[in-house]
Design a protein around this motif. Structure first.
Motif, short mmCIF file in Angstrom:
data_model
loop_
_atom_site.label_atom_id
_atom_site.label_comp_id
_atom_site.label_asym_id
_atom_site.label_seq_id
_atom_site.Cartn_x
_atom_site.Cartn_y
_atom_site.Cartn_z
N PHE A 168 65.06 -2.27 1.58
CA PHE A 168 64.21 -1.56 2.52
C PHE A 168 64.74 -1.88 3.91
CE2 PHE A 168 60.52 -1.36 5.39
CZ PHE A 168 60.18 -0.03 5.22
N GLY A 169 65.36 -0.91 4.54
CA GLY A 169 65.97 -1.14 5.84
C GLY A 169 66.97 -2.29 5.75
N PRO A 170 66.86 -3.28 6.64
CA PRO A 170 67.81 -4.39 6.62
C PRO A 170 67.46 -5.48 5.61
CG PRO A 170 66.28 -4.69 8.42
CD PRO A 170 65.94 -3.35 7.79
N PHE A 171 66.41 -5.28 4.82
CA PHE A 171 65.91 -6.31 3.91
C PHE A 171 66.33 -6.09 2.47
CE2 PHE A 171 62.72 -5.67 7.27
CZ PHE A 171 62.71 -6.94 7.83
N ARG A 172 66.47 -7.19 1.74
CA ARG A 172 66.50 -7.18 0.28
C ARG A 172 65.09 -7.59 -0.12
NH1 ARG A 172 70.79 -5.30 -2.70
NH2 ARG A 172 69.55 -6.32 -4.27
N THR A 173 64.40 -6.77 -0.90
CA THR A 173 63.00 -7.01 -1.21
C THR A 173 62.83 -7.53 -2.63
OG1 THR A 173 62.70 -4.71 -1.82
CG2 THR A 173 62.14 -5.30 0.44
N VAL A 174 62.23 -8.70 -2.72
CA VAL A 174 61.92 -9.32 -4.00
C VAL A 174 60.42 -9.13 -4.21
CG1 VAL A 174 61.88 -11.49 -5.28
CG2 VAL A 174 63.80 -10.98 -3.73
N ARG A 175 60.06 -8.65 -5.40
CA ARG A 175 58.66 -8.28 -5.63
C ARG A 175 58.07 -9.08 -6.80
NH1 ARG A 175 55.72 -4.13 -3.77
NH2 ARG A 175 57.57 -3.10 -2.92
#
Length: 130
Positions: A33-40
């Motif tokens: 998401f944008g500049p992020f790596r998203t861990v859920r």
């Protein structure tokens, strides 16, 4: 209603850090998401991993897990030879704590963040030391 939605996890290498979280905790592959790596994790809060070229102040991230999840995560920690402790100050190496009738350990991610897995919320059992 007030709920935590996301928090930012600073990292020297966001791909390596996101992979560490997903592999050790047994979570789905990180998204972007944008500049992020998203861990859920399972409760819809995201850990948004952001790369930093500078110093990183270590933070603490605690994960409440079930007994089976604890066993699986603990096995992955041992298999990867990741040091773990019974306490957040790393004074009891190689020990699993049993606070409040549950189990818990602390271990570091590649950036020095102090991660914790625990099977019982602190204050939920007969041992109220927190």
């Amino acid at each position: 209603m007030i709920q935590l939605n996301h928090t930012i996890v600073m990292a020297h290498d966001q791909d390596r850090t996101a992979r560490f979280f997903t592999e050790v905790l047994g979570l789905p592959e990180a998204g972007r998401f944008g500049p992020f790596r998203t861990v859920r994790p399972d409760n819809d809060v995201t850990l948004d991993v952001l790369e930093s070229g500078g110093d990183i102040a270590p933070q603490h991230y605690a994960f409440l897990v079930g007994e089976q999840e604890f066993d699986a995560i603990f096995d992955r920690i041992v298999e990867r030879d990741i040091a773990y402790w019974a306490d957040p100050h790393h004074g009891e190496p190689g020990v699993v704590n049993t606070r409040d009738g549950g189990r818990g350990i602390y271990f570091d991610d590649p950036n020095g963040h102090n991660l914790e897995i625990l099977t019982r919320e602190y204050g939920s059992g007969p041992d109220r030391r927190g």
